[in-house]
Design a protein around this motif. Structure first.
Motif, PDB file in Angstrom:
ATOM      1  N   HIS A 184       4.272  11.088   2.927  1.00 30.80           N
ATOM      2  CA  HIS A 184       4.148  12.273   2.091  1.00 30.80           C
ATOM      3  C   HIS A 184       2.729  12.809   2.266  1.00 30.80           C
ATOM      4  CE1 HIS A 184       4.080  14.895  -1.355  1.00 30.80           C
ATOM      5  NE2 HIS A 184       5.343  14.603  -1.653  1.00 30.80           N
ATOM      6  N   ASP A 185       2.572  14.128   2.305  1.00 32.86           N
ATOM      7  CA  ASP A 185       1.235  14.689   2.508  1.00 32.86           C
ATOM      8  C   ASP A 185       0.454  14.826   1.208  1.00 32.86           C
ATOM      9  OD1 ASP A 185       3.000  16.642   1.663  1.00 32.86           O
ATOM     10  OD2 ASP A 185       1.893  18.261   2.629  1.00 32.86           O
ATOM     11  N   ARG A 186       1.094  14.543   0.079  1.00 35.41           N
ATOM     12  CA  ARG A 186       0.379  14.626  -1.211  1.00 35.41           C
ATOM     13  C   ARG A 186       0.447  13.275  -1.921  1.00 35.41           C
ATOM     14  NH1 ARG A 186       3.515  18.987  -3.876  1.00 35.41           N
ATOM     15  NH2 ARG A 186       4.943  18.631  -2.162  1.00 35.41           N
ATOM     16  N   SER A 187      -0.003  12.243  -1.235  1.00 35.83           N
ATOM     17  CA  SER A 187       0.089  10.887  -1.782  1.00 35.83           C
ATOM     18  C   SER A 187      -0.817  10.723  -2.999  1.00 35.83           C
ATOM     19  CB  SER A 187      -0.327   9.876  -0.715  1.00 35.83           C
ATOM     20  OG  SER A 187       0.482  10.022   0.422  1.00 35.83           O
ATOM     21  N   ASN A 188      -0.449   9.761  -3.854  1.00 29.69           N
ATOM     22  CA  ASN A 188      -1.259   9.497  -5.043  1.00 29.69           C
ATOM     23  C   ASN A 188      -1.699   8.042  -5.141  1.00 29.69           C
ATOM     24  OD1 ASN A 188       1.038   8.105  -5.760  1.00 29.69           O
ATOM     25  ND2 ASN A 188       1.606   9.449  -7.452  1.00 29.69           N
ATOM     26  N   HIS A 189      -1.484   7.269  -4.056  1.00 31.67           N
ATOM     27  CA  HIS A 189      -1.842   5.848  -4.089  1.00 31.67           C
ATOM     28  C   HIS A 189      -2.341   5.450  -2.702  1.00 31.67           C
ATOM     29  CE1 HIS A 189      -1.871   1.763  -5.443  1.00 31.67           C
ATOM     30  NE2 HIS A 189      -0.927   1.370  -4.618  1.00 31.67           N
ATOM     31  N   PHE A 190      -3.496   4.800  -2.678  1.00 30.01           N
ATOM     32  CA  PHE A 190      -4.135   4.489  -1.388  1.00 30.01           C
ATOM     33  C   PHE A 190      -4.467   3.001  -1.311  1.00 30.01           C
ATOM     34  CE2 PHE A 190      -4.780   8.884  -2.331  1.00 30.01           C
ATOM     35  CZ  PHE A 190      -4.602   9.522  -1.117  1.00 30.01           C
ATOM     36  N   ILE A 191      -4.195   2.428  -0.157  1.00 27.81           N
ATOM     37  CA  ILE A 191      -4.546   1.024   0.093  1.00 27.81           C
ATOM     38  C   ILE A 191      -5.629   1.000   1.164  1.00 27.81           C
ATOM     39  CG2 ILE A 191      -3.703  -1.092   1.178  1.00 27.81           C
ATOM     40  CD1 ILE A 191      -2.681  -0.961  -1.588  1.00 27.81           C
ATOM     41  N   ASP A 192      -6.718   0.295   0.881  1.00 29.76           N
ATOM     42  CA  ASP A 192      -7.818   0.165   1.841  1.00 29.76           C
ATOM     43  C   ASP A 192      -7.320  -0.593   3.074  1.00 29.76           C
ATOM     44  OD1 ASP A 192     -10.153  -0.158   3.175  1.00 29.76           O
ATOM     45  OD2 ASP A 192     -11.138  -1.376   1.625  1.00 29.76           O
ATOM     46  N   ALA A 193      -7.345   0.069   4.216  1.00 25.56           N
ATOM     47  CA  ALA A 193      -6.873  -0.571   5.450  1.00 25.56           C
ATOM     48  C   ALA A 193      -8.022  -1.155   6.269  1.00 25.56           C
ATOM     49  CB  ALA A 193      -6.097   0.436   6.298  1.00 25.56           C
ATOM     50  N   SER A 194      -9.263  -0.951   5.838  1.00 21.81           N
ATOM     51  CA  SER A 194     -10.419  -1.355   6.650  1.00 21.81           C
ATOM     52  C   SER A 194     -10.448  -2.873   6.855  1.00 21.81           C
ATOM     53  CB  SER A 194     -11.719  -0.901   5.976  1.00 21.81           C
ATOM     54  OG  SER A 194     -11.617   0.460   5.611  1.00 21.81           O
ATOM     55  N   LEU A 195     -10.199  -3.631   5.784  1.00 19.45           N
ATOM     56  CA  LEU A 195     -10.307  -5.088   5.855  1.00 19.45           C
ATOM     57  C   LEU A 195      -9.296  -5.689   6.830  1.00 19.45           C
ATOM     58  CD1 LEU A 195     -11.632  -7.645   4.678  1.00 19.45           C
ATOM     59  CD2 LEU A 195      -9.910  -7.592   2.858  1.00 19.45           C
ATOM     60  N   PHE A 196      -8.091  -5.107   6.885  1.00 22.83           N
ATOM     61  CA  PHE A 196      -7.031  -5.663   7.721  1.00 22.83           C
ATOM     62  C   PHE A 196      -6.717  -4.779   8.929  1.00 22.83           C
ATOM     63  CE2 PHE A 196      -6.108  -7.563   3.512  1.00 22.83           C
ATOM     64  CZ  PHE A 196      -6.202  -8.895   3.872  1.00 22.83           C
ATOM     65  N   LEU A 197      -7.688  -3.940   9.302  1.00 31.24           N
ATOM     66  CA  LEU A 197      -7.450  -2.982  10.392  1.00 31.24           C
ATOM     67  C   LEU A 197      -7.051  -3.693  11.689  1.00 31.24           C
ATOM     68  CD1 LEU A 197      -7.571   0.057  11.110  1.00 31.24           C
ATOM     69  CD2 LEU A 197      -9.899  -0.351  11.923  1.00 31.24           C
ATOM     70  N   ASP A 198      -7.837  -4.695  12.078  1.00 34.34           N
ATOM     71  CA  ASP A 198      -7.565  -5.388  13.349  1.00 34.34           C
ATOM     72  C   ASP A 198      -6.210  -6.099  13.307  1.00 34.34           C
ATOM     73  OD1 ASP A 198      -9.953  -4.480  14.284  1.00 34.34           O
ATOM     74  OD2 ASP A 198     -11.042  -6.358  13.925  1.00 34.34           O
ATOM     75  N   LEU A 199      -5.900  -6.705  12.155  1.00 36.08           N
ATOM     76  CA  LEU A 199      -4.626  -7.425  12.032  1.00 36.08           C
ATOM     77  C   LEU A 199      -3.454  -6.446  12.106  1.00 36.08           C
ATOM     78  CD1 LEU A 199      -3.707 -10.375  11.536  1.00 36.08           C
ATOM     79  CD2 LEU A 199      -3.462  -9.771   9.124  1.00 36.08           C
ATOM     80  N   LYS A 200      -3.603  -5.302  11.447  1.00 32.49           N
ATOM     81  CA  LYS A 200      -2.541  -4.285  11.488  1.00 32.49           C
ATOM     82  C   LYS A 200      -2.317  -3.801  12.920  1.00 32.49           C
ATOM     83  CE  LYS A 200      -1.344   0.408  10.094  1.00 32.49           C
ATOM     84  NZ  LYS A 200      -1.019   1.270   8.974  1.00 32.49           N
ATOM     85  N   VAL A 201      -3.391  -3.503  13.631  1.00 34.96           N
ATOM     86  CA  VAL A 201      -3.249  -3.019  15.007  1.00 34.96           C
ATOM     87  C   VAL A 201      -2.643  -4.119  15.894  1.00 34.96           C
ATOM     88  CG1 VAL A 201      -4.512  -2.227  17.044  1.00 34.96           C
ATOM     89  CG2 VAL A 201      -5.086  -1.316  14.774  1.00 34.96           C
ATOM     90  N   GLN A 202      -3.068  -5.362  15.674  1.00 36.77           N
ATOM     91  CA  GLN A 202      -2.490  -6.482  16.434  1.00 36.77           C
ATOM     92  C   GLN A 202      -0.981  -6.560  16.203  1.00 36.77           C
ATOM     93  OE1 GLN A 202      -4.240 -10.286  15.365  1.00 36.77           O
ATOM     94  NE2 GLN A 202      -2.607 -11.406  16.412  1.00 36.77           N
ATOM     95  N   ALA A 203      -0.559  -6.357  14.955  1.00 33.77           N
ATOM     96  CA  ALA A 203       0.881  -6.407  14.636  1.00 33.77           C
ATOM     97  C   ALA A 203       1.623  -5.230  15.270  1.00 33.77           C
ATOM     98  CB  ALA A 203       1.076  -6.418  13.122  1.00 33.77           C
ATOM     99  N   ILE A 204       1.018  -4.050  15.240  1.00 37.67           N
ATOM    100  CA  ILE A 204       1.642  -2.879  15.879  1.00 37.67           C
ATOM    101  C   ILE A 204       1.860  -3.145  17.370  1.00 37.67           C
ATOM    102  CG2 ILE A 204       1.192  -0.491  16.622  1.00 37.67           C
ATOM    103  CD1 ILE A 204      -0.155  -0.012  13.892  1.00 37.67           C
ATOM    104  N   LEU A 205       0.859  -3.735  18.014  1.00 36.02           N
ATOM    105  CA  LEU A 205       0.947  -3.949  19.456  1.00 36.02           C
ATOM    106  C   LEU A 205       1.941  -5.040  19.842  1.00 36.02           C
ATOM    107  CD1 LEU A 205      -2.812  -3.528  20.499  1.00 36.02           C
ATOM    108  CD2 LEU A 205      -0.975  -1.824  20.470  1.00 36.02           C
ATOM    109  N   CYS A 206       2.439  -5.797  18.849  1.00 30.63           N
ATOM    110  CA  CYS A 206       3.525  -6.752  19.145  1.00 30.63           C
ATOM    111  C   CYS A 206       4.777  -6.016  19.623  1.00 30.63           C
ATOM    112  CB  CYS A 206       3.875  -7.560  17.899  1.00 30.63           C
ATOM    113  SG  CYS A 206       2.597  -8.719  17.411  1.00 30.63           S
TER     114      CYS A 206
END
Ligand SMILES: [Zn+2]
Length: 247
Positions: A184-206
């Motif tokens: 949604h382009d008008r979100s009202n809830h945000f999760i900090d992705a900085s701490l798990f950025l590398d882990l998220k990208v590693q999972a995407i690349l699986c």
């Protein structure tokens, strides 16, 4: 941003969820849309289960490869990616890729998983087309999954008279407390992705089949672009963004 969503209260906010269900259309959607949220939830001892609605068989540009082979590859990639983020299990509903609609059959299948896993929190797609975002975000399977999941949350999973065969299977009604909707382009809830950025990208690349099947795929810049865009709205370097529905 409300008080509850500031970084120093994030752990408190997440720790109330004992169980979360990620209901998405395709293998790889959990990582792209919710990778950081899943990592945060797992680090807060939440049991996270994925429900993948389609068989993913359209996710290949070579028309000579049998659909069943593509599905098998994508299911295995999804299991590996889920393990990287610490998700507990992956359920595959197996509906045909590209043809999903919010039918009674899909609602029943999702309601079954809600009653089985009893999640406090559900993460899923936004059920309507958002013309302001790239058109790929509004894949028809995403819209159908979002609509069917919200219908499964209310009324289906919580209504004892909905889909009586679920009761015959021993599955009692269950009420979810929150839903986070992505895309949604008008979100009202945000999760900090900085701490798990590398882990998220590693999972995407699986999901190597989605990156040309090469041994060590390079993450495309747009992954970072959209997380930076979401982060700029919330005071984070990188973020995932949702619309939060509290029941
Ligand atoms: Zn998708």
């Amino acid at each position: 941003m409300s008080e509850n969503e500031k970084p120093n209260t994030l752990a408190v906010t997440l720790s109330k969820f004992r169980s979360a269900l990620v209901v998405v259309a395709h293998p790889d959607d959990p990582e792209f849309l919710f990778g950081a949220a899943v990592a945060h939830l797992v680090s807060n001892q939440t049991t996270v289960t994925y429900v993948i609605c389609t068989d993913g068989a359209n996710g290949c540009s070579d028309p000579t490869i049998p659909a069943a082979q593509i599905t098998a590859t994508r299911y295995e990639e999804q299991r590996v990616a889920a393990r990287v983020l610490g998700a507990n299990a992956v359920v595959f509903l197996g509906f045909p890729d590209g043809l999903l609609a919010p039918t009674a059959a899909l609602r029943e299948a999702i309601a079954r998983e809600i009653r089985r896993h009893k999640p406090d929190l559900i993460l899923t797609h936004y059920p309507r087309r958002v013309l302001e975002l790239p058109i790929e975000a509004s894949h028809p399977d995403h819209l159908a999954t979002g609509e069917a999941t919200l219908s499964a949350v209310s009324p289906d999973a919580g209504n004892i008279r909905a889909f009586p065969q679920l009761l015959e299977e021993g599955l009692q009604p269950h009420r979810v407390s929150e839903v986070w909707v992505a895309g949604h382009d008008r979100s009202n809830h945000f999760i900090d992705a900085s701490l798990f950025l590398d882990l998220k990208v590693q999972a995407i690349l699986c999901h190597r089949s989605q990156f040309g099947g090469v041994e060590n795929p390079v993450p495309p810049p747009w992954i970072y672009f959209w997380m930076k865009w979401a982060g700029s709205k919330a005071g984070y370097e990188y973020a995932e963004s949702y619309t939060r529905i509290v029941m």
